[in-house]
Design a protein around this motif. Structure first.
Motif, mmCIF file in Angstrom:
data_model
loop_
_atom_site.group_PDB
_atom_site.id
_atom_site.type_symbol
_atom_site.label_atom_id
_atom_site.label_comp_id
_atom_site.label_asym_id
_atom_site.label_seq_id
_atom_site.Cartn_x
_atom_site.Cartn_y
_atom_site.Cartn_z
ATOM 1 N N SER A 179 6.994 -32.627 29.289
ATOM 2 C CA SER A 179 6.426 -31.314 29.635
ATOM 3 C C SER A 179 5.428 -30.904 28.558
ATOM 4 C CB SER A 179 7.538 -30.264 29.720
ATOM 5 O OG SER A 179 8.422 -30.558 30.776
ATOM 6 N N PRO A 180 4.377 -30.171 28.947
ATOM 7 C CA PRO A 180 3.398 -29.749 27.943
ATOM 8 C C PRO A 180 4.058 -28.910 26.845
ATOM 9 C CG PRO A 180 2.714 -29.107 30.169
ATOM 10 C CD PRO A 180 4.066 -29.697 30.297
ATOM 11 N N GLY A 181 3.502 -28.969 25.674
ATOM 12 C CA GLY A 181 4.101 -28.231 24.549
ATOM 13 C C GLY A 181 4.893 -29.211 23.719
ATOM 14 N N LEU A 193 8.597 -37.930 40.189
ATOM 15 C CA LEU A 193 7.719 -37.302 41.188
ATOM 16 C C LEU A 193 7.380 -35.859 40.834
ATOM 17 C CD1 LEU A 193 9.529 -38.531 44.449
ATOM 18 C CD2 LEU A 193 7.386 -39.414 43.515
ATOM 19 N N VAL A 194 8.086 -35.320 39.840
ATOM 20 C CA VAL A 194 7.876 -33.916 39.458
ATOM 21 C C VAL A 194 6.731 -33.841 38.461
ATOM 22 C CG1 VAL A 194 8.943 -31.868 38.418
ATOM 23 C CG2 VAL A 194 10.327 -33.416 39.830
ATOM 24 N N LYS A 195 5.737 -33.054 38.796
ATOM 25 C CA LYS A 195 4.578 -32.881 37.906
ATOM 26 C C LYS A 195 4.564 -31.444 37.399
ATOM 27 C CE LYS A 195 3.209 -37.005 38.582
ATOM 28 N NZ LYS A 195 4.378 -37.714 38.384
ATOM 29 N N GLY A 196 3.881 -31.251 36.303
ATOM 30 C CA GLY A 196 3.750 -29.886 35.797
ATOM 31 C C GLY A 196 4.597 -29.672 34.563
ATOM 32 N N ARG A 223 9.464 -19.742 38.790
ATOM 33 C CA ARG A 223 8.027 -19.971 38.596
ATOM 34 C C ARG A 223 7.628 -21.266 39.310
ATOM 35 N NH1 ARG A 223 5.280 -18.174 34.116
ATOM 36 N NH2 ARG A 223 3.603 -19.377 35.054
ATOM 37 N N GLY A 224 7.586 -21.198 40.630
ATOM 38 C CA GLY A 224 7.218 -22.361 41.432
ATOM 39 C C GLY A 224 5.839 -22.901 41.094
ATOM 40 N N ASP A 225 4.984 -22.043 40.529
ATOM 41 C CA ASP A 225 3.631 -22.477 40.181
ATOM 42 C C ASP A 225 3.632 -23.468 39.015
ATOM 43 O OD1 ASP A 225 4.580 -20.082 38.743
ATOM 44 O OD2 ASP A 225 2.710 -20.284 37.616
ATOM 45 N N LEU A 226 4.739 -23.584 38.299
ATOM 46 C CA LEU A 226 4.769 -24.462 37.118
ATOM 47 C C LEU A 226 5.049 -25.924 37.453
ATOM 48 C CD1 LEU A 226 6.698 -22.214 34.549
ATOM 49 C CD2 LEU A 226 4.273 -22.833 34.515
ATOM 50 N N VAL A 227 5.553 -26.181 38.679
ATOM 51 C CA VAL A 227 5.848 -27.580 39.037
ATOM 52 C C VAL A 227 5.243 -27.917 40.399
ATOM 53 C CG1 VAL A 227 7.969 -27.881 37.688
ATOM 54 C CG2 VAL A 227 8.107 -26.924 39.984
ATOM 55 N N SER A 228 4.964 -29.192 40.584
ATOM 56 C CA SER A 228 4.540 -29.669 41.902
ATOM 57 C C SER A 228 5.146 -31.050 42.096
ATOM 58 C CB SER A 228 3.012 -29.709 41.997
ATOM 59 O OG SER A 228 2.520 -30.630 41.044
ATOM 60 N N PHE A 229 5.059 -31.562 43.301
ATOM 61 C CA PHE A 229 5.744 -32.815 43.612
ATOM 62 C C PHE A 229 4.779 -33.813 44.212
ATOM 63 C CE2 PHE A 229 8.531 -29.161 44.038
ATOM 64 C CZ PHE A 229 9.467 -29.461 43.063
#
Ligand code: AMP
Ligand code: GLY
Length: 417
Positions: free
Chosen positions: A22-24, A296-299, A314-320
């Protein structure tokens, strides 16, 4: 952010890696962890739940992620203790984790909330259970408690039913507890995962695991010999039906009944001819489904879990990813009845377009990886199409060797062609 993951298996290795990616620049810890996990996350000096909490407070941990279910219902409960001490926790409190810990609690919850599930009766003795079966075979018998995946028997006949009832009621193999006698459902199974934050939820990529030891779904049940994950595993219409009839009523039921929930909830479903039905809830991600889903999980999974633990979905933080992911488990000699430790593993230095998650391994005195449990490694690869993902995952699994290695050759293939 300082993140602690609780657990030690392949699922936790996948979670730790997803958090590390994850970023950070997060500082990761794992309890109890494993040698492989400790390459990404530092070990924790604790010997139980209370000392773990004290350690988290001392180190000012920002987020506790519950990987494994047992700590959720131990003592006062991991999430309950975290809450008491102001530590954000991604995982539900003890009272809600009864959905997994007690099959009877889950069944009553399902019925109260009108969620499709198999008929069942709770029984206290062998005689009561036999009477509840009423000669109707196949039948499904479920021990009402945590039994490390061994508490369910699908019994084709009276002999197998009596053998299981004898283990539970006479030998008390799982300790004291009742048995649920359940109607046997048929159809393909699918595992659906929702990240739940109070009244809100986000459905992750669905998966299917392969529970039997041998190709063709033969042999004894295991913790899982592989998994396949993809949005395409179920049609958009079916996923909508699952959301409408199962996920949403579950989340509504939790809130109506005052059962707080922030964490992953696993819906074990049977796609019967009459529609999807719940066969179990687990208050965590699946193992080995997690190993298939995580790539498969991005973000930003780390921030997603922290926001969730603090009450914000925060659904905006991950995508598939839209593609397919296939996970092949390599198990040790004797699994699932027993397991063999100490077999040296070769091939782990090879790299390619695949991931290796460690479930039951350790480093020996020579610095080599060796087996240390039943399920040893999870080899995962992905691609746009299922056949490509299957070919890549199995080819990657071919690179790894150890004495007594057992694996299935039809992961990602059986139940599709
Ligand atoms: P569980 O631990 O509840 O997931 O059960 C383990 C496995 O037993 C499931 O994955 C199914 O394959 C099978 N099973 C559980 N409940 C039923 C049921 N009512 N009918 C048929 N099979 C079942
Ligand atoms: N794959 C089954 C489980 O995690 O319970």
């Amino acid at each position: 952010m300082k993140i602690l993951v609780v657990g030690k298996g392949g699922r936790e290795h996948a979670l730790v890696r997803a958090l590390a990616e994850s970023p950070g620049n997060h500082e990761l810890f794992c309890f109890p962890g494993s040698d492989a996990i400790f390459q990404l996350a530092k070990p924790v000096a604790a010997d139980g739940l209370e000392s773990l909490i004290a350690w988290m407070r001392e180190r000012a941990i920002d987020l506790c992620v519950a990987g494994e279910e047992s700590y959720l219902v131990k003592g006062e409960g991991l999430a309950n203790l975290c809450r008491k001490h102001g530590i954000p926790c991604w995982g539900p409190p003890k009272e809600s984790a009864q959905l997994e810990a007690s099959k009877e609690f889950a069944k009553q919850f399902l019925i109260r909330n009108g969620i499709p599930t198999a008929r069942a009766r709770a029984t206290d003795t062998l005689v009561q259970a036999v009477s509840a079966i009423a000669g109707e075979y196949p039948t499904v018998l479920k021990f009402d408690g945590l039994a490390a995946g061994k508490g369910v028997a699908v019994c084709p006949d009276e002999t197998s039913a009596l053998a299981f009832l004898d283990e539970v009621f006479t030998q008390r193999r799982f300790g004291p507890g009742r048995v649920l006698v359940e109607q046997c459902l048929t159809g393909p199974e699918v595992s659906v995962f929702a990240a739940i934050v109070d009244e809100t939820y986000l459905i992750f990529t669905p998966a299917r695991d392969y529970k039997r030891a041998l190709d063709g779904d033969h042999g004894p049940n295991t913790g899982g010999m592989g998994a396949v994950a993809s949005r395409q595993l179920v049609s958009p219409e079916l996923l909508q039906q699952i959301e409408n009839e199962i996920v949403r009523p579950t989340v509504a039921g939790l809130n109506k009944e005052g059962l707080p929930y922030r964490g992953f909830l696993y819906f074990g479903l049977m796609l019967t001819p009459g529609g999807p039905q719940v066969i179990e809830y687990n208050c965590r991600f699946g193992d080995p489904e997690c190993q298939a889903v995580m790539p498969l999980v991005k973000g930003d999974l780390a921030s997603f879990c922290l926001a969730g633990a603090n009450g914000e979905l925060r659904g905006d933080l991950v995508s598939f990813d839209d593609g397919w992911s296939v996970c092949v488990i390599l198990a040790s000699a004797g699994y699932p009845e027993t397991s063999r430790s100490g077999d040296v593993i070769s091939g782990l230095e090879q790299s390619g377009d695949f991931r290796v998650y460690h479930a039951g391994t350790r480093k020996n005195a020579d610095g080599d990886w060796e087996t240390n449990g039943g399920r040893v490694l999870a080899i995962v690869s992905g691609a746009a199409t299922r056949p490509e993902a299957v070919a890549k995952a199995h080819a990657a699994a071919d690179l790894i060797r150890f004495s007594g290695l057992q694996r299935r050759r039809d992961i990602g293939i059986l139940n599709f062609d």
